[in-house]
Design a protein around this motif. Sequence first.
Motif, short mmCIF file in Angstrom:
data_model
loop_
_atom_site.label_atom_id
_atom_site.label_comp_id
_atom_site.label_asym_id
_atom_site.label_seq_id
_atom_site.Cartn_x
_atom_site.Cartn_y
_atom_site.Cartn_z
N THR A 2 0.84 -1.20 0.00
CA THR A 2 0.00 0.00 0.00
C THR A 2 0.88 1.25 0.00
O THR A 2 2.10 1.19 0.26
N VAL A 3 0.24 2.38 -0.27
CA VAL A 3 0.95 3.66 -0.24
C VAL A 3 1.55 3.89 1.15
O VAL A 3 2.70 4.30 1.30
N ALA A 4 0.76 3.60 2.17
CA ALA A 4 1.22 3.80 3.55
C ALA A 4 2.45 2.94 3.85
O ALA A 4 3.41 3.41 4.48
N GLU A 5 2.44 1.69 3.38
CA GLU A 5 3.58 0.79 3.61
C GLU A 5 4.83 1.30 2.87
O GLU A 5 5.94 1.26 3.40
N MET A 6 4.60 1.79 1.64
CA MET A 6 5.73 2.33 0.89
C MET A 6 6.31 3.55 1.60
O MET A 6 7.53 3.71 1.73
N ALA A 7 5.43 4.44 2.06
CA ALA A 7 5.88 5.67 2.74
C ALA A 7 6.72 5.32 3.97
O ALA A 7 7.73 5.96 4.26
N CYS A 8 6.27 4.29 4.67
CA CYS A 8 6.97 3.86 5.88
C CYS A 8 8.32 3.24 5.52
O CYS A 8 9.35 3.60 6.09
#
Lengths: 108, 141
Positions: A2-8
């Motif tokens: 997900t976008v959130a996982e990538m950002a993290c």
Amino acid sequence: MTVAEMACALNLEEIAAGDTQREVTGGYAGDLLSWVMGRAQAGDAWVTIMSNANIVAVATLADTAAVILAEGVTLEPEVAELARTKGINVYSSAQDTFTLCAKIAALL
Amino acid sequence: MDEALKFHFVIDGDNFTSAGEASVEVKKKLRQLGFPPDVIRRVSIAMYEGEINMVIHARGGVADVLVYPDRIVIILEDHGPGIEDIDLAMQEGYSTAPDSVRALGFGAGMGLPNMKRYTEEMHIESTLGVGTTITMVVNVQ
Ligand SMILES: Nc1ncnc2c1ncn2[C@@H]1O[C@H](COP(=O)(O)OP(=O)(O)O)[C@@H](O)[C@H]1O
Ligand SMILES: [Mg+2]
């Protein structure tokens, strides 16, 4: 991913957030908006150093999953607000485009 | 024959920040109407490039979008300077955009070629000093 996982995973700074649970399915790097419009695919993480308001329309129309501003580029408050109202995910990173792309490719 | 759904937009020639809004609106409408993603994508690309061209090169204009079940017709009309040599303008990489516009990421000279590539039909009518009308058709299949 997900976008959130990538950002993290990439330690990205959040500038504007929409649906961060959206799946990232690919990537595209570029600053010439016609190229991005014509070549980026829906679901891509778009890496760019462009920060003017037009990136919001391009990200919306190309339906990219997230915009990642490289080289420490950030958005003016009005542009960040515009991205927020349009539900566009925008992040910033101090890393350069090449490094970001290599890391995204490794994650995909 | 079949009635078209019609959308009309005025494209502000002085406002770079709002450029693209008409295209975004059309995309939203086509999504609500349930058109296939590929059709929506091609309409979005073609209309955005045309809209940006009217802002950059022609001081704005008007856009009309006609939505039929089997095709989408986009008509962009401006009263800008006109295009002197259409064949030249259609070449990839050809651009008369000023540096100020290039700094924003435009002026790659890919707009007209993209409009052609992503539509089934494209007609340009242009008269120097009078204006330009571009008609594009995207087929739904
Ligand atoms: N609506 C228009 N009115 C006048 N000239 C135009 C218009 N659209 C395009 N042109 C001319 O055609 C050229 C090529 O257009 P395009 O392929 O979109 O590239 P770009 O917009 O990046 O310059 C422009 O640089 C401009 O000279
Ligand atoms: Mg153009």
